[in-house]
Scaffold this motif. Structure first.
Motif, PDB file in Angstrom:
ATOM      1  N   UNK A   6       0.831  -1.203   0.000  1.00 56.18           N
ATOM      2  CA  UNK A   6       0.000   0.000   0.000  1.00 56.18           C
ATOM      3  C   UNK A   6       0.864   1.251   0.000  1.00 56.18           C
ATOM      4  N   UNK A   7       1.898   1.262   0.810  1.00 56.38           N
ATOM      5  CA  UNK A   7       2.789   2.436   0.866  1.00 56.38           C
ATOM      6  C   UNK A   7       3.536   2.606  -0.450  1.00 56.38           C
ATOM      7  N   UNK A   8       4.004   1.503  -1.012  1.00 53.87           N
ATOM      8  CA  UNK A   8       4.709   1.568  -2.290  1.00 53.87           C
ATOM      9  C   UNK A   8       3.795   2.081  -3.396  1.00 53.87           C
ATOM     10  N   UNK A   9       2.557   1.611  -3.417  1.00 52.70           N
ATOM     11  CA  UNK A   9       1.599   2.078  -4.431  1.00 52.70           C
ATOM     12  C   UNK A   9       1.293   3.562  -4.247  1.00 52.70           C
ATOM     13  N   UNK A  10       1.192   3.996  -3.008  1.00 58.96           N
ATOM     14  CA  UNK A  10       0.947   5.411  -2.735  1.00 58.96           C
ATOM     15  C   UNK A  10       2.090   6.279  -3.249  1.00 58.96           C
ATOM     16  N   UNK A  11       3.316   5.853  -3.001  1.00 54.21           N
ATOM     17  CA  UNK A  11       4.484   6.604  -3.474  1.00 54.21           C
ATOM     18  C   UNK A  11       4.507   6.642  -4.995  1.00 54.21           C
ATOM     19  N   UNK A  12       4.209   5.524  -5.626  1.00 54.81           N
ATOM     20  CA  UNK A  12       4.188   5.491  -7.094  1.00 54.81           C
ATOM     21  C   UNK A  12       3.115   6.427  -7.652  1.00 54.81           C
ATOM     22  N   UNK A  13       1.929   6.411  -7.068  1.00 56.65           N
ATOM     23  CA  UNK A  13       0.854   7.274  -7.549  1.00 56.65           C
ATOM     24  C   UNK A  13       1.210   8.747  -7.421  1.00 56.65           C
ATOM     25  N   UNK A  14       1.745   9.126  -6.280  1.00 61.01           N
ATOM     26  CA  UNK A  14       2.114  10.530  -6.079  1.00 61.01           C
ATOM     27  C   UNK A  14       3.234  10.930  -7.032  1.00 61.01           C
ATOM     28  N   UNK A  15       4.184  10.036  -7.270  1.00 59.39           N
ATOM     29  CA  UNK A  15       5.288  10.333  -8.187  1.00 59.39           C
ATOM     30  C   UNK A  15       4.781  10.527  -9.612  1.00 59.39           C
ATOM     31  N   UNK A  16       3.904   9.655 -10.064  1.00 54.41           N
ATOM     32  CA  UNK A  16       3.343   9.782 -11.418  1.00 54.41           C
ATOM     33  C   UNK A  16       2.561  11.084 -11.540  1.00 54.41           C
ATOM     34  N   UNK A  17       1.771  11.401 -10.530  1.00 54.52           N
ATOM     35  CA  UNK A  17       0.994  12.641 -10.526  1.00 54.52           C
ATOM     36  C   UNK A  17       1.917  13.864 -10.552  1.00 54.52           C
ATOM     37  N   UNK A  52       6.050  27.470  -8.103  1.00 48.68           N
ATOM     38  CA  UNK A  52       5.421  26.191  -8.453  1.00 48.68           C
ATOM     39  C   UNK A  52       6.474  25.174  -8.858  1.00 48.68           C
ATOM     40  N   UNK A  53       7.446  25.597  -9.649  1.00 45.91           N
ATOM     41  CA  UNK A  53       8.503  24.681 -10.100  1.00 45.91           C
ATOM     42  C   UNK A  53       9.320  24.128  -8.954  1.00 45.91           C
ATOM     43  N   UNK A  54       9.715  24.978  -8.023  1.00 45.30           N
ATOM     44  CA  UNK A  54      10.498  24.511  -6.874  1.00 45.30           C
ATOM     45  C   UNK A  54       9.672  23.555  -6.023  1.00 45.30           C
ATOM     46  N   UNK A  55       8.403  23.855  -5.837  1.00 42.75           N
ATOM     47  CA  UNK A  55       7.530  22.966  -5.055  1.00 42.75           C
ATOM     48  C   UNK A  55       7.408  21.595  -5.723  1.00 42.75           C
ATOM     49  N   UNK A  56       7.221  21.563  -7.029  1.00 42.09           N
ATOM     50  CA  UNK A  56       7.091  20.285  -7.728  1.00 42.09           C
ATOM     51  C   UNK A  56       8.370  19.460  -7.654  1.00 42.09           C
ATOM     52  N   UNK A  57       9.506  20.104  -7.824  1.00 44.31           N
ATOM     53  CA  UNK A  57      10.782  19.387  -7.739  1.00 44.31           C
ATOM     54  C   UNK A  57      10.987  18.848  -6.327  1.00 44.31           C
ATOM     55  N   UNK A  58      10.622  19.617  -5.324  1.00 45.49           N
ATOM     56  CA  UNK A  58      10.769  19.181  -3.934  1.00 45.49           C
ATOM     57  C   UNK A  58       9.904  17.954  -3.648  1.00 45.49           C
ATOM     58  N   UNK A  59       8.665  17.971  -4.094  1.00 41.12           N
ATOM     59  CA  UNK A  59       7.775  16.820  -3.878  1.00 41.12           C
ATOM     60  C   UNK A  59       8.313  15.597  -4.608  1.00 41.12           C
ATOM     61  N   UNK A  60       8.787  15.786  -5.833  1.00 40.51           N
ATOM     62  CA  UNK A  60       9.315  14.676  -6.618  1.00 40.51           C
ATOM     63  C   UNK A  60      10.528  14.047  -5.927  1.00 40.51           C
ATOM     64  N   UNK A  61      11.461  14.861  -5.464  1.00 42.58           N
ATOM     65  CA  UNK A  61      12.640  14.330  -4.784  1.00 42.58           C
ATOM     66  C   UNK A  61      12.269  13.654  -3.465  1.00 42.58           C
ATOM     67  N   UNK A  62      11.279  14.190  -2.782  1.00 39.98           N
ATOM     68  CA  UNK A  62      10.805  13.584  -1.544  1.00 39.98           C
ATOM     69  C   UNK A  62      10.234  12.193  -1.800  1.00 39.98           C
ATOM     70  N   UNK A  63       9.478  12.047  -2.855  1.00 47.53           N
ATOM     71  CA  UNK A  63       8.893  10.742  -3.180  1.00 47.53           C
ATOM     72  C   UNK A  63       9.966   9.737  -3.583  1.00 47.53           C
ATOM     73  N   UNK A  64      10.988  10.178  -4.291  1.00 51.25           N
ATOM     74  CA  UNK A  64      12.091   9.274  -4.633  1.00 51.25           C
ATOM     75  C   UNK A  64      12.782   8.794  -3.357  1.00 51.25           C
ATOM     76  N   UNK A  65      13.007   9.716  -2.414  1.00 52.78           N
ATOM     77  CA  UNK A  65      13.624   9.349  -1.144  1.00 52.78           C
ATOM     78  C   UNK A  65      12.749   8.351  -0.384  1.00 52.78           C
ATOM     79  N   UNK A  66      11.451   8.569  -0.364  1.00 54.45           N
ATOM     80  CA  UNK A  66      10.552   7.635   0.320  1.00 54.45           C
ATOM     81  C   UNK A  66      10.597   6.256  -0.324  1.00 54.45           C
TER      82      UNK A  66
END
Length: 142
Positions: free
Chosen positions: A6-17, A82-96
């Motif tokens: 479930x956690x892995x699927x959540x991370x994948x969904x957020x990353x794709x989004x 917006x760009x900095x926020x998106x990059x931050x979320x993306x890097x956070x999801x990769x770390x997770x």
């Protein structure tokens, strides 16, 4: 195992989004600077993309002159935030994702070592069979 999946699927969904939003960000930003800007001299499409990537990644080489119209300056500030926020979320999801995979690998390794240490003559020790089964937990426990 269920919590892990479930956690892995959540991370994948957020990353794709997040990647989809970043592609939309690049498309809208590139169109703005190359077509919709109020400046007389508009940037070519590739220059617009380079500018957006530089600012979103906070590199900012400074080789672009920002248009001096107030509308363009406000749009640039919005694109930067917006760009900095998106990059931050993306890097956070990769770390997770890396953290989840490392935790799964550690759990699997520990479980294999436990089975090996309790194994005797091809039959599992009765003590091991009596042990409660461990569960992998990720994130906040409830």
């Amino acid at each position: 195992e269920i919590q892990y999946m479930a956690r892995l699927q959540s991370v994948r969904n957020i990353t794709v989004f997040t990647v989809a939003l970043f592609i939309m960000y690049l498309g809208i930003g590139a169109m703005y600077y190359s077509r919709w800007s109020s400046a007389e001299e508009k940037w070519p499409l590739h220059e617009s993309l380079i500018f957006l990537i530089y600012t979103a990644s906070t590199v900012g080489y400074g080789n672009h002159d920002i248009h001096s119209e107030p509308r363009d300056r406000v749009a640039t500030m919005i694109f930067i935030m917006v760009g900095i926020a998106l990059v931050t979320v993306f890097l956070s999801e990769i770390f997770q994702y890396v953290t989840i995979e490392a935790e799964k690998a550690r759990f699997t390794f520990e479980e294999a070592n436990l089975k090996e240490s309790l194994h005797y003559d091809g039959v599992l020790d009765k003590e091991y069979q009596a042990l409660p089964k461990r569960r992998i937990t990720f994130g906040w426990s409830r």
